[in-house]
Every structure is written in C-alpha cells, then in structure tokens.
Design a protein around this motif. Sequence first.
Motif, PDB file in Angstrom:
ATOM      1  N   ASP A  13       1.207  -1.546   0.218  1.00 46.00           N
ATOM      2  CA  ASP A  13      -0.179   0.054  -0.105  1.00 46.00           C
ATOM      3  C   ASP A  13       0.527   0.786  -0.166  1.00 46.00           C
ATOM      4  OD1 ASP A  13      -2.046  -1.786   0.101  1.00 46.00           O
ATOM      5  OD2 ASP A  13      -2.588  -1.458   2.218  1.00 46.00           O
ATOM      6  N   ASP A  14       2.015   1.021   0.432  1.00 48.49           N
ATOM      7  CA  ASP A  14       3.244   2.160   0.005  1.00 48.49           C
ATOM      8  C   ASP A  14       4.419   2.418  -1.044  1.00 48.49           C
ATOM      9  OD1 ASP A  14       3.928   4.514   1.512  1.00 48.49           O
ATOM     10  OD2 ASP A  14       5.214   3.825   3.109  1.00 48.49           O
ATOM     11  N   PRO A  15       3.879   2.314  -1.859  1.00 44.25           N
ATOM     12  CA  PRO A  15       5.264   1.885  -2.959  1.00 44.25           C
ATOM     13  C   PRO A  15       6.376   2.713  -3.335  1.00 44.25           C
ATOM     14  CG  PRO A  15       3.808   2.790  -4.111  1.00 44.25           C
ATOM     15  CD  PRO A  15       3.036   2.351  -2.773  1.00 44.25           C
ATOM     16  N   PRO A  16       7.361   2.515  -3.176  1.00 42.12           N
ATOM     17  CA  PRO A  16       8.632   3.500  -3.011  1.00 42.12           C
ATOM     18  C   PRO A  16       7.943   4.348  -4.463  1.00 42.12           C
ATOM     19  CG  PRO A  16       9.292   1.849  -4.177  1.00 42.12           C
ATOM     20  CD  PRO A  16       8.417   1.498  -3.879  1.00 42.12           C
ATOM     21  N   ASP A  17       8.537   5.708  -4.671  1.00 38.10           N
ATOM     22  CA  ASP A  17       8.637   6.525  -6.388  1.00 38.10           C
ATOM     23  C   ASP A  17       9.599   5.830  -7.242  1.00 38.10           C
ATOM     24  OD1 ASP A  17       6.719   8.183  -4.680  1.00 38.10           O
ATOM     25  OD2 ASP A  17       7.837   9.072  -3.866  1.00 38.10           O
ATOM     26  N   LEU A  18      10.852   5.004  -6.594  1.00 40.07           N
ATOM     27  CA  LEU A  18      12.037   4.797  -7.209  1.00 40.07           C
ATOM     28  C   LEU A  18      12.410   3.849  -6.633  1.00 40.07           C
ATOM     29  CD1 LEU A  18      13.876   5.628  -9.737  1.00 40.07           C
ATOM     30  CD2 LEU A  18      15.014   6.997  -8.418  1.00 40.07           C
ATOM     31  N   VAL A  19      13.129   2.945  -7.528  1.00 39.27           N
ATOM     32  CA  VAL A  19      13.667   1.340  -7.452  1.00 39.27           C
ATOM     33  C   VAL A  19      15.412   1.789  -7.478  1.00 39.27           C
ATOM     34  CG1 VAL A  19      14.055  -1.058  -6.974  1.00 39.27           C
ATOM     35  CG2 VAL A  19      11.657   0.444  -6.969  1.00 39.27           C
ATOM     36  N   LEU A  20      16.317   2.163  -6.976  1.00 35.75           N
ATOM     37  CA  LEU A  20      17.544   1.472  -7.541  1.00 35.75           C
ATOM     38  C   LEU A  20      18.243  -0.004  -7.096  1.00 35.75           C
ATOM     39  CD1 LEU A  20      19.126   4.465  -5.231  1.00 35.75           C
ATOM     40  CD2 LEU A  20      18.818   4.479  -8.054  1.00 35.75           C
ATOM     41  N   LEU A  21      17.916  -0.946  -8.011  1.00 30.46           N
ATOM     42  CA  LEU A  21      18.608  -2.025  -8.233  1.00 30.46           C
ATOM     43  C   LEU A  21      19.354  -2.646  -8.401  1.00 30.46           C
ATOM     44  CD1 LEU A  21      16.122  -4.905  -7.477  1.00 30.46           C
ATOM     45  CD2 LEU A  21      14.988  -4.597 -10.061  1.00 30.46           C
ATOM     46  N   ASP A  22      20.227  -3.904  -7.521  1.00 30.15           N
ATOM     47  CA  ASP A  22      21.365  -4.412  -7.832  1.00 30.15           C
ATOM     48  C   ASP A  22      20.734  -5.134  -8.910  1.00 30.15           C
ATOM     49  OD1 ASP A  22      23.960  -5.252  -7.886  1.00 30.15           O
ATOM     50  OD2 ASP A  22      23.117  -6.672  -6.620  1.00 30.15           O
ATOM     51  N   ILE A  23      21.519  -6.022  -9.623  1.00 31.82           N
ATOM     52  CA  ILE A  23      21.470  -6.730 -11.100  1.00 31.82           C
ATOM     53  C   ILE A  23      21.539  -8.955 -10.413  1.00 31.82           C
ATOM     54  CG2 ILE A  23      21.311  -8.505 -12.641  1.00 31.82           C
ATOM     55  CD1 ILE A  23      21.436  -5.575 -14.047  1.00 31.82           C
ATOM     56  N   MET A  24      22.945  -8.539 -10.295  1.00 28.97           N
ATOM     57  CA  MET A  24      23.201  -9.654  -9.582  1.00 28.97           C
ATOM     58  C   MET A  24      23.473  -9.662  -7.641  1.00 28.97           C
ATOM     59  SD  MET A  24      27.151  -9.956 -11.388  1.00 28.97           S
ATOM     60  CE  MET A  24      27.551  -8.252 -11.025  1.00 28.97           C
ATOM     61  N   MET A  25      21.985 -11.238  -8.040  1.00 28.64           N
ATOM     62  CA  MET A  25      21.831 -10.787  -6.970  1.00 28.64           C
ATOM     63  C   MET A  25      20.797 -12.883  -5.939  1.00 28.64           C
ATOM     64  SD  MET A  25      19.415  -7.902  -5.032  1.00 28.64           S
ATOM     65  CE  MET A  25      17.903  -8.541  -6.594  1.00 28.64           C
ATOM     66  N   PRO A  26      21.418 -13.245  -5.228  1.00 29.93           N
ATOM     67  CA  PRO A  26      21.368 -14.638  -4.650  1.00 29.93           C
ATOM     68  C   PRO A  26      19.645 -14.702  -4.959  1.00 29.93           C
ATOM     69  CG  PRO A  26      21.445 -14.011  -2.759  1.00 29.93           C
ATOM     70  CD  PRO A  26      22.165 -13.187  -3.878  1.00 29.93           C
ATOM     71  N   GLY A  27      19.359 -15.986  -5.537  1.00 32.23           N
ATOM     72  CA  GLY A  27      17.785 -15.879  -5.350  1.00 32.23           C
ATOM     73  C   GLY A  27      17.390 -15.601  -6.441  1.00 32.23           C
ATOM     74  N   MET A  28      16.654 -14.924  -5.645  1.00 29.20           N
ATOM     75  CA  MET A  28      15.777 -13.383  -7.251  1.00 29.20           C
ATOM     76  C   MET A  28      16.329 -12.378  -7.703  1.00 29.20           C
ATOM     77  SD  MET A  28      11.807 -12.050  -7.450  1.00 29.20           S
ATOM     78  CE  MET A  28      11.422 -13.306  -6.380  1.00 29.20           C
ATOM     79  N   ASP A  29      17.437 -11.858  -9.146  1.00 27.08           N
ATOM     80  CA  ASP A  29      18.113 -11.535  -9.381  1.00 27.08           C
ATOM     81  C   ASP A  29      17.242 -10.244 -10.491  1.00 27.08           C
ATOM     82  OD1 ASP A  29      16.957 -12.200 -12.139  1.00 27.08           O
ATOM     83  OD2 ASP A  29      19.085 -12.698 -12.513  1.00 27.08           O
TER      84      ASP A  29
END
Length: 506
Positions: free
Chosen positions: A183-199
């Motif tokens: 219900d409270d989503p962010p305005d912007l996401v800074l997202l790493d690509i290489m992560m374990p599990g779900m990249d």
Amino acid sequence: MRRVIVNQLRQLGAEKILTAVDGKAALRILTSQHVDMVLSDWNMPVMSGLELLKTMREDSKLFTLPFIMITAEAERTHIEEAIACGVTSMILKPYSPSQLMVRVEKALAWKPGRAPGAKAATTAPKRLDKKPDDQSVAPQKPTILIVDDTTDNLVLLSGLLKTEYRVRLAQNGAKTVEICTSDDPPDLVLLDIMMPGMDGFEVAKHLREHPTSENIPVIFVTAMTSSDARLKGLDLGAVDFITKPVDPDALKHRVRNFMRYVQLRKNLQAEYDGMVEMAQLKEDVAHITRHDMKGPLAGVLGLLHALIEDDSVGRKQLEQLKLVEETALQVLNMINLSGELFKIETGRFELHAVPVPIADILRRIAEINRTAYAGKDIHISVDTDVPVGDEVPQSLGDAMLCYSLLPNILKSACEAAPDSSKITVKLYDQSPLRIVIENQGAVPADIRSRFFEKYSTSGKSGGTGFGNYSAKLLTEAQNGTITLAVSDENNTTAITLTLPRASSAV
C-alpha cells in the motif's frame, strides 16, 4: 488489476464489489443490479472506459452514478474530454490506496445537479471517515527503495541520498517485490542485478506484471556493463543504468532527474483533480443559479402580463412594460436553454404537463417581435382559428419551455424574412394542436436536411445554429413534433409544430 482494486476497496471498508472485463460487461451489470459507484480503467477492449462514461451520462437511470476513471493517460486533451463527459474523479497510475480512498470518498459525496441545500451522500465505506495520509499531513519526501544484497553498498547509497529523500532498504528480490506491491510503494527503485535467489531482472519482471508497481521507475545499479545486460534491462522497463563503482555526483544528478518526473506526475494529478473539481463547482453553481432565478422570473412575467392587459395603463407605460417583458423572456430563454436542454439531452428531464395558454403566448411574442423588427417593416399576423366568443384551446405542456421555444422560431422567421414582407402565425384548433409559422424566404437547400441539427447554420452572421436544434428538443420534450416545409416555387419557409391539446374539462 481488478484483483488489486478489489483488495484495496475491501481494505477501505467496501463490502459488495462487482467486476467486469470491459465497458459492455459493466453496462449489463449496471442495468440489472444496484450500484453506488463505478471505477473503470480507460483503455479496455470492446468498450473503453470513456465510451462507458459517455453511455452512462446519456442514460437517465445511470446519469447520477459517480464515475472514477483509473488511467495512465496523461494527455491534457484526453483528460478534458473525460471531464466534459462528466467524470467524477481521475486517478493517474501509479497511485496509492490512500489516494484511492480520497477519491472514493469524494465520489460518493458527489451528486450532479443536486437541489440547492441538499446534503451530500454519506454512504462511504466504513474506513473513509479516516483522514488519508496524503491529505492530513504535510507531503512526505519522495521515497527511494535501494536494493542490494551487500550491506556496505546499502549503507553507501543510503548515505548519499537520505538527506534529500526518504530511503528504504531491501537485501533480496522477494522483499523488494513485497514493498513495491504494498500500500506504500516507493517512488523510485535503485536495483542491483546480481543477487542470490531472485536477481534484479526477475525482480523487474515481477514489478512490471503487477498494477501497483508497473509504473515505478527502476534504475539498475550494477557491475554488469555488457550491452546484452543493458538491453535486457531496458526491455524490462529500466529507465537508466548506473555502473559500479558508483560516482556519487552522477548518482545524485540522475536520481534528481527522475524525481522531477515523479513530481511532475504528482503535480499533474493535482492539476487534474483541480480541473474536475472546478467543472463540478461550475455545474453546482449553474444549477443553483437556474433554480433560484426561474421562480422569481416566472412571477415577474405574470405581473407584467397582468399590467399589459390592464386598460388603465397609458400608452407610453405600456410600451415600456413590453420592453421589460421582452427582456425577461430573453433571460428566461437563456436559463431554459442552459438548464432544461441539458436535462433533455441527457434524458433526465421530467415533464409535469399543465394547460398552457398557447394562444396568449403566440400573441405576446408576435407583439414583441413587431417592436424588435420594426426597422424591417415586417407584418406579423396571428390567427387562433377560433370564432369570437368560443373558448381558446390550450396546449398540455410546460409554459416556461413554450416561452423559450416559440420566440426562437419566430425570431428566426423574422431574421430570414425580407424587408416589408409578411409572417403568418396560425394556431389550428385540432388534437393535437397545430401551429404553423410561415415566412417569405426559402431555407437554403444545403441545410434543409440538417435544419434541426445542432450547430446547423448558413449565411447568418454570428449565428450559432443552436436555435432550431433547441426548438426541436423543447418541442419533443412536451411530446410534440416539429417539421420544416420549404417551397422554392413560392419562396416560403414554414415551421409546423404539434403539441398535445389540453382537455376542455381541465
């Protein structure tokens, strides 16, 4: 999208929620079940949200239903079109549940054309008496969600941005999706690509598949620099790539650029909210004004008519009274055209038929037009087709509509007639009553087939083409008919109206 909105409405306290896949399916529900409000997407197959809105506003039974349009459409002209069609509220995607709550509450309180002094509806869902977050407190800083599986990177990036923005952190893809679809989503996401599990690529794919998060800007922050990785990210909706190690100044500038876009979107929502509210305010003010003016004006016309018929009134005073009457009729005509025609066009007009002294009205408007067009030396004759001493027939309709309808027709005849010509007005004592207004001068052939259509005009300086259209609507609203007959041989134009005849016993 339907599931998300249903869940949001249930959280707001709504109990019975019906869903439809398109506008046509929605209409089937609206005509078979009671509904208090409609929330509709704009772009749908079969029948779009705008088409559904137009159809509802043309239906007398559905006209008053509040209608909230949910859309990513940001074109101002399209928003103006929706407002012109009678939308109650607009929500631009992405939006938060609190923003939805505000609009649902306002929509349930909205009633088009409610009577002056009428109270707004109070059937809002249970939780809508709460003050929503985005209305009761000062605006929060824009929110950035930083996603990285390395704690040091989270500390570094949050340290660079926390003075300007509200920063949230996530160390895995599942948590990121949870936050972004909440219900409270962010305005912007800074997202790493290489992560374990779900990249990062999988996270972006999940975000784009969920209506709450599909429009959230995503910037990939990664050590991957290949063109394939960049293309894949862009294909998944990323708005930018920032390579590690991060340049602090470049990061801040890029984030500010996208936050400007976010703020512009919020400003746009506020602007469209203001446009909708202004349109509704104008409608309310216009309705109240029309409602409050018609009663006193009808009283003025009654007094004027009595004074004009009084034999003790001097000639000079009589001429002045007739001028006042003409002005009052013009004002009444404007009120009727702005109010009653709108109701007729939208199927909301209800006729309360009473006997109307149609012969008296014909004589009065003839006298007014003789004075108004004295410079053209036009002779206007009125024949009521009734022997002296017999009871003059009355129509069964609405006197106020007749005071707008008949002057329009006779005025058009006077304008079209050549100087020093004759106009005849004849009332035939039949059932229904028949009125024929004939003038010299034939209507041009190119507009005869569309003579009663809206905005149809030809060769008239300053003409709107609205008079004949309004005459048709005002006649049909009284269960009458109106037709055009043109004789090129005799160079004449005749307008024939029929109106129900009031019973002599009435």
